[in-house]
Design a protein around this motif. Structure first.
Motif, short mmCIF file in Angstrom:
data_model
loop_
_atom_site.label_atom_id
_atom_site.label_comp_id
_atom_site.label_asym_id
_atom_site.label_seq_id
_atom_site.Cartn_x
_atom_site.Cartn_y
_atom_site.Cartn_z
N PRO A 409 -22.54 92.29 84.79
CA PRO A 409 -21.10 92.34 84.53
C PRO A 409 -20.40 93.40 85.38
CG PRO A 409 -22.32 93.35 82.72
CD PRO A 409 -23.34 92.75 83.62
N VAL A 410 -19.17 93.07 85.86
CA VAL A 410 -18.37 94.03 86.64
C VAL A 410 -17.20 94.43 85.78
CG1 VAL A 410 -17.06 94.42 88.76
CG2 VAL A 410 -19.07 92.93 88.78
N THR A 411 -17.18 95.69 85.35
CA THR A 411 -16.13 96.18 84.45
C THR A 411 -14.81 96.31 85.20
OG1 THR A 411 -16.61 98.46 85.02
CG2 THR A 411 -17.83 97.52 83.15
N PRO A 412 -13.68 96.34 84.46
CA PRO A 412 -12.37 96.54 85.12
C PRO A 412 -12.36 97.84 85.92
CG PRO A 412 -12.06 95.91 82.83
CD PRO A 412 -13.54 96.10 83.02
N GLU A 413 -13.02 98.88 85.42
CA GLU A 413 -13.10 100.15 86.15
C GLU A 413 -13.79 99.94 87.50
OE1 GLU A 413 -16.03 102.70 84.55
OE2 GLU A 413 -15.49 104.42 85.80
N ALA A 414 -14.87 99.18 87.49
CA ALA A 414 -15.61 98.90 88.73
C ALA A 414 -14.77 98.04 89.67
CB ALA A 414 -16.93 98.21 88.40
N GLU A 415 -14.06 97.05 89.12
CA GLU A 415 -13.21 96.19 89.95
C GLU A 415 -12.16 97.02 90.69
OE1 GLU A 415 -13.41 93.18 90.77
OE2 GLU A 415 -14.35 91.97 89.20
N ALA A 416 -11.56 98.00 89.98
CA ALA A 416 -10.51 98.82 90.57
C ALA A 416 -11.09 99.67 91.71
CB ALA A 416 -9.87 99.72 89.52
N ALA A 417 -12.28 100.28 91.45
CA ALA A 417 -12.91 101.11 92.47
C ALA A 417 -13.29 100.28 93.69
CB ALA A 417 -14.15 101.79 91.89
N LEU A 418 -13.77 99.06 93.44
CA LEU A 418 -14.17 98.15 94.52
C LEU A 418 -12.96 97.80 95.40
CD1 LEU A 418 -16.38 96.32 95.75
CD2 LEU A 418 -15.71 94.56 94.11
N ALA A 419 -11.84 97.46 94.71
CA ALA A 419 -10.64 97.07 95.45
C ALA A 419 -10.14 98.24 96.31
CB ALA A 419 -9.56 96.62 94.46
N ASP A 420 -10.26 99.45 95.74
CA ASP A 420 -9.79 100.63 96.47
C ASP A 420 -10.59 100.84 97.76
OD1 ASP A 420 -8.41 103.13 96.89
OD2 ASP A 420 -10.28 104.12 96.24
N LEU A 421 -11.93 100.75 97.66
CA LEU A 421 -12.79 100.93 98.84
C LEU A 421 -12.50 99.86 99.89
CD1 LEU A 421 -16.28 101.93 97.35
CD2 LEU A 421 -14.46 103.40 98.19
N LEU A 422 -12.36 98.61 99.41
CA LEU A 422 -12.13 97.50 100.35
C LEU A 422 -10.80 97.68 101.07
CD1 LEU A 422 -13.44 94.44 98.31
CD2 LEU A 422 -14.51 95.53 100.29
#
Lengths: 650, 71
Positions: A409-422
């Motif tokens: 599972p990818v948590t909303p916290e992880a999604e936000a961090a991922l989007a930021d790096l990308l």
């Protein structure tokens, strides 16, 4: 004694110098006799002797040329001097001949210095080499070494062949090839080049190329071809000069026929030598290309030099040109309460089994923090990542597709961090431990330290438009562009789209230089006004296809190449103006009766020397290279009057 | 047929180029000669009847000192 005198007399340059001194002494004697003692007879005799001494060499050359059916400048001077003797103008005859050979000697001397920029390169190749034959060291001519033979080089010696190190280690200064002053470490397996110096260790080298096949010899011959290739301006002048000398002879004859003024006609012959004009362009080009070669910049000819001097827009490839060309770990984002070091360490344990390019920077960073033990079992899932077992833990490291496939599972916290790096243009490696996302690793290609200062220097050198062209995705391109100071970015380009953009810039009236690695940028390079290839030492393709080839990957050479080209173009124009103004001034002076033979020859010879000296200034164009911190503290002088500044040590 | 490279650093005016080329071409055994003013390089294609010394002498007869070079 007599033999040495004869040898000196046989040597043209020494003979010319001897005759100049003798003739000058005779003129001095005549002046002292005439004005000091009023001895008019001695005055005339000494002046005639001076004219004969200096004139003999000129007349011999004129006859030699005439025998080969060639109308030379020496012929003009000989006729003028003979004419002056006939009408009793002994002083004029002596002055004209003396000034001509003195000027010729001085010009040859100065030209030699102008050509001298390459001499250092030619002299860098050692004449002899020590080779192992039947187990014994033997000294032979460097060109007599056969490929495959073992060459011995001691500490402090120049390497006499191109080859591969088979034994030993040394710091080798490659300044002769690359212009780079910092030595490069060479060990067994490293390639070494002729003319480079083993600073501190002995090497055994297996020769691969010798003599004229070495990189150094090929560079020298390319530089010489470039110097010999005539710039458009030079071709124009040579066509003009072809008609100029006979034209002056005709004008002189006509003047004599109409006015009957022998003196005026002879003066015309003297000032009619097109000296300054015909060498105005070659002098600048030889000096400019020679100066560039000393910094490891190969400008492929006068035409390219003229073109490069007009550059006002530069297009750069991103990967490998502005950046290091390999990804670095730039961000670690721990998730779900894991420590940063733990995330890094676990990712490295999984990556250690793979040789994926993204794995190397992760392993390096993890090793800097602590030991990376081997995993018990690793499975590589192509195009996604790795799954590893280590000390009872199941580690997954890879992209989003791997995480989704494993059902993590990818948590909303992880999604936000991922989007930021990308959004910052980074490539993300997601790390999971026992089915739970533990952290994100951001990797990005980093700009080279010298990229931002290079862009600033290009702007300072007058390049108005700087554009980044890249096949990479827009976010990554924008991130690099912001860091190096480029505001115009074109990303996600195919090679032919790069070419289209270059064409468009040219259509907008820009003179465009394209800087790339010469392979995937080939179409864009071909479309640009000036193609600049980097890291060309050892790559014949880059040297052959580029208009300007930089031997190293050193970005500082780009503004330097632009600065040298601009300076050379300006220098050429100055020389043309000097030459044309002199000719016009002399003609006006001759017809108004203010300039006679002696003054005419003096001014003509001075103009030739001024043109050569002006060209020589190019050899002192400063190297564009300073430690970044010193640019503000110690601004570089606009025109460096001194010798070349030494390269600062980093 | 071999190729010899001579170098001279005494050229001060491009008009000497034609003179030296003609002097070399007149030397027995010389097939062709090219003189480059900008770099002072002289390229001579010749056969065995023309020695390197003869080529240097030919250039000297035109008024310039040259020496053989490896490249």
């Amino acid at each position: 004694m007599l033999q040495r005198l004869m040898a000196g007399f046989m040597h043209p340059a020494r003979r010319r110098l001897g005759l100049t001194i003798a003739s000058g002494a005779l003129i001095l004697l005549a002046v002292i006799a005439g004005y000091g003692f009023g001895a008019d007879g001695l005055w005339s005799a000494a002046m005639i002797a001076a004219a004969v001494v200096a004139g003999s060499d000129i007349a011999v050359r004129a006859v030699q040329a005439l025998r080969l059916r060639h109308l030379s400048i020496e012929l003009l001077v000989t006729v003028a001097a003979l004419g002056a003797m006939v009408i009793g103008e002994y002083w004029e005859a002596a002055a004209v001949t003396f000034l001509f050979i003195f000027g010729a000697w001085l010009e040859a001397r100065t030209m030699r210095q102008t050509r001298g920029a390459l001499k250092a390169l030619i002299d860098a190749a050692p004449a002899t080499a020590t080779v192992l034959r039947d187990g014994q060291p033997v000294e032979v001519a460097a060109s007599a070494v056969s490929p495959g033979e073992t060459v011995l080089v001691k500490a402090g010696q120049r390497i006499p062949v191109d080859g591969e190190v088979i034994q030993g280690a040394a710091a080798v200064s490659e300044a002769a090839i690359t212009g780079e002053s910092i030595p490069v470490e060479k060990i067994a397996g490293s390639a070494v080049y002729t003319g480079t110096i083993a600073e501190n260790g002995a090497l055994r080298i297996r020769a691969t190329q010798v003599g004229a096949d070495t990189t150094l010899a090929r560079i020298v011959s390319r530089v010489e071809q470039a110097q010999e290739e005539k710039a458009p301006t030079q071709r124009l002048i040579e066509r003009f000069a072809q008609w100029y000398t006979p034209g002056i002879m005709a004008l002189s004859a006509l003047t004599w026929a109409i006015s009957g003024d022998v003196r005026l006609a002879l003066t015309l012959l003297v000032v009619g030598c097109p000296g300054a004009l015909v060498i105005s362009t070659p002098v600048s080009i030889v000096a400019g290309i020679g100066r560039a070669a000393r910094s490891g910049i190969l400008i492929k000819g006068g035409q390219h030099l003229e073109e490069a001097g007009r550059i006002d827009a530069v297009a750069l490839d991103k990967t490998g040109t502005l950046t290091e060309g390999r990804p670095q770990l730039v961000a670690v984002v721990p998730l779900a309460g894991h420590g940063r070091d733990t995330v890094l360490n676990r990712a490295a344990i999984a990556e250690a089994a793979s040789d994926h390019p993204l794995g190397r920077p992760i392993i390096q960073a993890a090793e800097a923090k602590g030991a990376v033990p081997p995993a018990d079992h690793v499975e590589e899932i192509a195009g996604m990542g790795l799954v590893a077992d280590h000390a009872g833990q199941r580690i997954a490291a890879g992209n989003r597709r791997l995480i989704d496939r494993l059902g993590i599972p990818v948590t909303p916290e992880a999604e936000a961090a991922l989007a930021d790096l990308l959004s910052r243009g980074q490539t993300v490696v997601m790390v999971a431990i026992d089915g739970q996302l533990a952290g994100l690793l951001g990797l990005a290609d980093q700009p080279r330290a010298s990229a931002a200062p290079m862009i600033r220097r290009l702007r300072k050198a007058g390049v108005a438009r700087i554009v980044m062209l890249t096949g990479d995705q827009p976010a990554a391109a924008a991130a690099i562009a912001a860091q190096v100071g480029i505001d115009e970015v074109h990303a996600s380009l195919l090679p032919e789209q790069k070419l289209e953009l270059i064409r468009k810039m040219r259509a907008e009236g820009h003179h465009v230089a394209m800087i790339g690695d010469g392979i995937n940028d080939a179409p864009a390079l071909a479309a640009a006004n000036t193609a600049i290839a980097m890291g060309a030492a050892g790559s014949d393709v880059a040297i052959e296809t580029a208009d300007i080839a930089l031997m190293t990957d050193d970005l500082d050479r780009i503004p330097e190449a632009v600065a040298i080209s601009r300076a050379t173009l300006a220098n050429m124009r100055q020389n043309l103006v000097i030459a044309l103004v002199t000719v016009a001034g002399l003609m006006a002076g001759v017809f108004s009766g203010d300039v006679h033979m002696a003054e005419g020859m003096l001014i003509h010879q001075l103009s030739v020397l001024i043109v050569i000296a002006n060209g020589m200034r190019l050899l002192r164009t400063p190297a564009v290279r300073q430690p970044e911190t010193s640019t503000r503290v110690m601004p570089a002088p606009a025109s460096s009057r001194g010798a070349l500044r030494p390269h600062p040590v980093r | 047929m071999s190729k010899t490279i001579l170098r001279s650093d005494e050229f001060s005016c491009p008009s000497c180029v034609a003179k030296i080329e003609k002097a070399l071409a007149a030397t027995p055994g010389v097939e062709s000669a090219r003189v480059h003013f900008n770099t002072g390089r002289i390229e001579v294609d010749h056969d065995a009847t023309a020695s390197v010394e003869a080529l240097v002498a030919a250039v000297r007869s035109a008024g310039y000192e040259a020496r053989p070079a490896a490249f």
